[in-house]
Design an enzyme around this catalytic site. Structure first.
Site, mmCIF file in Angstrom:
data_model
loop_
_atom_site.group_PDB
_atom_site.id
_atom_site.type_symbol
_atom_site.label_atom_id
_atom_site.label_comp_id
_atom_site.label_asym_id
_atom_site.label_seq_id
_atom_site.Cartn_x
_atom_site.Cartn_y
_atom_site.Cartn_z
ATOM 1 N N ASP A 93 -1.398 11.150 -2.062
ATOM 2 C CA ASP A 93 -1.349 9.789 -2.618
ATOM 3 C C ASP A 93 -2.756 9.422 -3.121
ATOM 4 O OD1 ASP A 93 -0.205 7.304 -3.128
ATOM 5 O OD2 ASP A 93 -0.577 6.535 -1.100
ATOM 6 N N GLU A 145 -1.357 8.015 -13.417
ATOM 7 C CA GLU A 145 -1.265 6.546 -13.397
ATOM 8 C C GLU A 145 -1.919 5.940 -14.623
ATOM 9 O OE1 GLU A 145 -1.964 4.486 -9.703
ATOM 10 O OE2 GLU A 145 -2.534 2.630 -10.696
ATOM 11 N N HIS A 232 3.898 1.850 -7.155
ATOM 12 C CA HIS A 232 3.053 1.739 -5.954
ATOM 13 C C HIS A 232 3.139 0.300 -5.443
ATOM 14 C CE1 HIS A 232 0.574 5.510 -5.935
ATOM 15 N NE2 HIS A 232 1.337 5.662 -7.007
ATOM 16 N N SER A 235 5.622 -2.638 -0.828
ATOM 17 C CA SER A 235 6.066 -3.214 0.441
ATOM 18 C C SER A 235 6.496 -4.661 0.210
ATOM 19 C CB SER A 235 4.931 -3.175 1.471
ATOM 20 O OG SER A 235 4.816 -1.872 2.010
ATOM 21 N N SER A 278 2.416 -0.377 3.708
ATOM 22 C CA SER A 278 2.069 -1.578 4.487
ATOM 23 C C SER A 278 3.212 -2.056 5.387
ATOM 24 C CB SER A 278 1.649 -2.713 3.549
ATOM 25 O OG SER A 278 0.482 -2.350 2.865
HETATM 26 O O1 G3H Z 1 -2.263 3.003 -1.587
HETATM 27 C C1 G3H Z 1 -2.792 3.193 -0.510
HETATM 28 C C2 G3H Z 1 -1.997 3.601 0.679
HETATM 29 O O2 G3H Z 1 -1.398 2.500 1.293
HETATM 30 C C3 G3H Z 1 -2.835 4.405 1.620
HETATM 31 O O3 G3H Z 1 -3.734 3.602 2.288
HETATM 32 O O4 G3H Z 1 -5.927 4.713 1.903
HETATM 33 O O5 G3H Z 1 -5.602 3.111 3.811
HETATM 34 O O6 G3H Z 1 -4.566 5.388 3.861
HETATM 35 P P1 G3H Z 1 -5.045 4.237 3.009
HETATM 36 P P1 13P Z 2 2.037 -0.975 -0.038
HETATM 37 O O1 13P Z 2 0.648 -1.367 0.401
HETATM 38 O O2 13P Z 2 2.707 -2.074 -0.766
HETATM 39 O O3 13P Z 2 2.855 -0.442 1.060
HETATM 40 O O4 13P Z 2 1.854 0.219 -1.117
HETATM 41 C C1 13P Z 2 1.674 1.542 -0.691
HETATM 42 C C2 13P Z 2 1.256 2.441 -1.799
HETATM 43 O O5 13P Z 2 1.330 2.144 -2.962
HETATM 44 C C3 13P Z 2 0.773 3.776 -1.408
HETATM 45 O O6 13P Z 2 0.301 4.492 -2.501
HETATM 46 ZN ZN ZN Z 3 -0.554 3.302 -4.039
#
Ligand code: G3H
Ligand code: 13P
Ligand code: ZN
Length: 335
Positions: A93, A145, A232, A235, A278
């Site tokens: 990701d 993206e 993306h 949530s 999230s």
């Molecule tokens: O888009 C970001 C994802 O929610 C991953 O979050 O970089 O805190 O692991 P993180």
């Molecule tokens: P949320 O923060 O809305 O869950 O999005 C997650 C996301 O886009 C991970 O790449």
């Molecule tokens: Zn994301």
């Protein structure tokens, strides 16, 4: 070099093809620890939903890249033990460099995102093309993206979003040969997706976010018909979890997400992958806080991580059935 094929994983080609034809979306759930992984595997197996396990670079650092690879292998075996025929993709990701994408491909990822959205259009295209050329040698799929989401990704905070410019998508997709495209149409990362001044309030005083820009999505669909789109920041920031956190000593202010019905509508379009992180974090934190409030003498992590994991499993089943429409689609793809 370990190939994802040896690990029993799949890339996203077949899943996206079926999701596009069937007018649903594949959930992509982030994980960085064992309880999240167990909940995703069990929730998706029970609802027979194809799924993508995704790992951010921060999660990779947190869990250790070798540990992560073995956790994913463990998930393959655990999934089989449930009797499910599902296979999943292991996806990077928000990869930000060629080197990170290459390293993930070499350690068994079946799909990577190269997020060049902070670069100029030309540089984003150049970087994405380089990753695609490398990844496709190994049958690994690549998500690119265009456009910038507001919110927090790893350590990067974008104050405002820049919607995807539909006039750029054809050239980007053709030049890079990317497999899917993440777009910006009003979703946002994290639990505070909108400032209160961007929202209206309903009769109960609850913040209502601005609707997604389906007009931009439609314009993109016209220009690249049948091409897999990714959302993306999807949530819903489930109010029950936010309230539970705040009622048990937490302090989440103005937390607001994307309403489920907007995501359901998106899942019926060419949106084939929807990212959710999230909501899972909120579900687990809500139940951990509840146990700590109700049983302050409890100190066995299993006693608070167990209920948190169970809630995440239920949340995943609910999302697969009621938001993504991906429940009971596993057998169409994996038999
Ligand atoms: O888009 C970001 C994802 O929610 C991953 O979050 O970089 O805190 O692991 P993180
Ligand atoms: P949320 O923060 O809305 O869950 O999005 C997650 C996301 O886009 C991970 O790449
Ligand atoms: Zn994301």
């Amino acid at each position: 070099m370990v190939s994802y094929k040896e690990l029993g994983l799949v890339n996203t080609v077949e899943m996206f093809k079926k999701a596009m034809a069937g007018q649903y979306a594949i959930p992509a759930y982030n994980f960085n620890n064992m309880e999240q992984l167990q909940a995703i595997v069990l929730g998706c197996a029970e609802s027979d939903s194809p799924f993508i396990l995704q790992v951010s670079s921060g999660a990779r650092k947190y869990a250790n890249q070798t540990m992560l690879r073995y956790m994913a292998q463990g998930a393959v075996e655990m999934l089989k033990e449930t009797g499910s025929n599902l296979k999943f993709a292991l996806h990077l990701d928000h990869g930000d460099t060629f080197e990170l994408c290459k390293s993930c491909i070499e350690t068994g990822f079946s799909s990577v995102m190269i997020d060049g959205s902070s670069h100029s259009f030309e540089d984003n295209m150049k970087l994405t093309k380089k990753v695609v050329e490398y990844a496709h040698q190994y049958d690994v799929t690549v998500e690119g993206e265009l456009g910038v989401l507001a919110g927090i990704e790893d350590d990067v905070v974008a104050e405002t979003s820049t919607y995807t410019r539909p006039e750029e998508v054809e050239e980007f997709v053709k030049e890079t040969n990317v497999d899917s495209l993440a777009i910006s149409i009003g979703t946002s990362h994290g639990a505070n997706k909108f400032k209160p001044e961007q929202c209206t309030r309903n009769e109960d005083g609850v913040l209502v976010p601005p609707p997604l820009r389906f007009d931009i999505l439609e314009e993109i669909e016209k220009r690249i018909p049948g091409f897999s789109i990714v959302l993306h920041g999807s949530s819903s920031v489930v109010p029950e979890y936010v309230n539970m956190i705040n009622n048990n000593g937490g302090n989440l202010k103005n937390a607001v997400g994307i309403p489920a019905e907007q995501l359901r509508k998106a899942a019926k379009s060419s949106v084939c992958k929807v990212n959710i992180d999230s909501d899972g974090r909120l579900a687990m934190t809500a139940f951990i806080r509840k146990v700590h409030t109700e049983s302050p003498a409890e100190f066995d992590p299993r006693k608070y991580l167990g209920p948190a994991r169970e809630e995440l499993r239920k949340m995943i089943i609910d999302k697969n059935i009621n938001v993504l429409g991906s429940a009971n689609k596993g057998k169409e793809i994996f038999g």
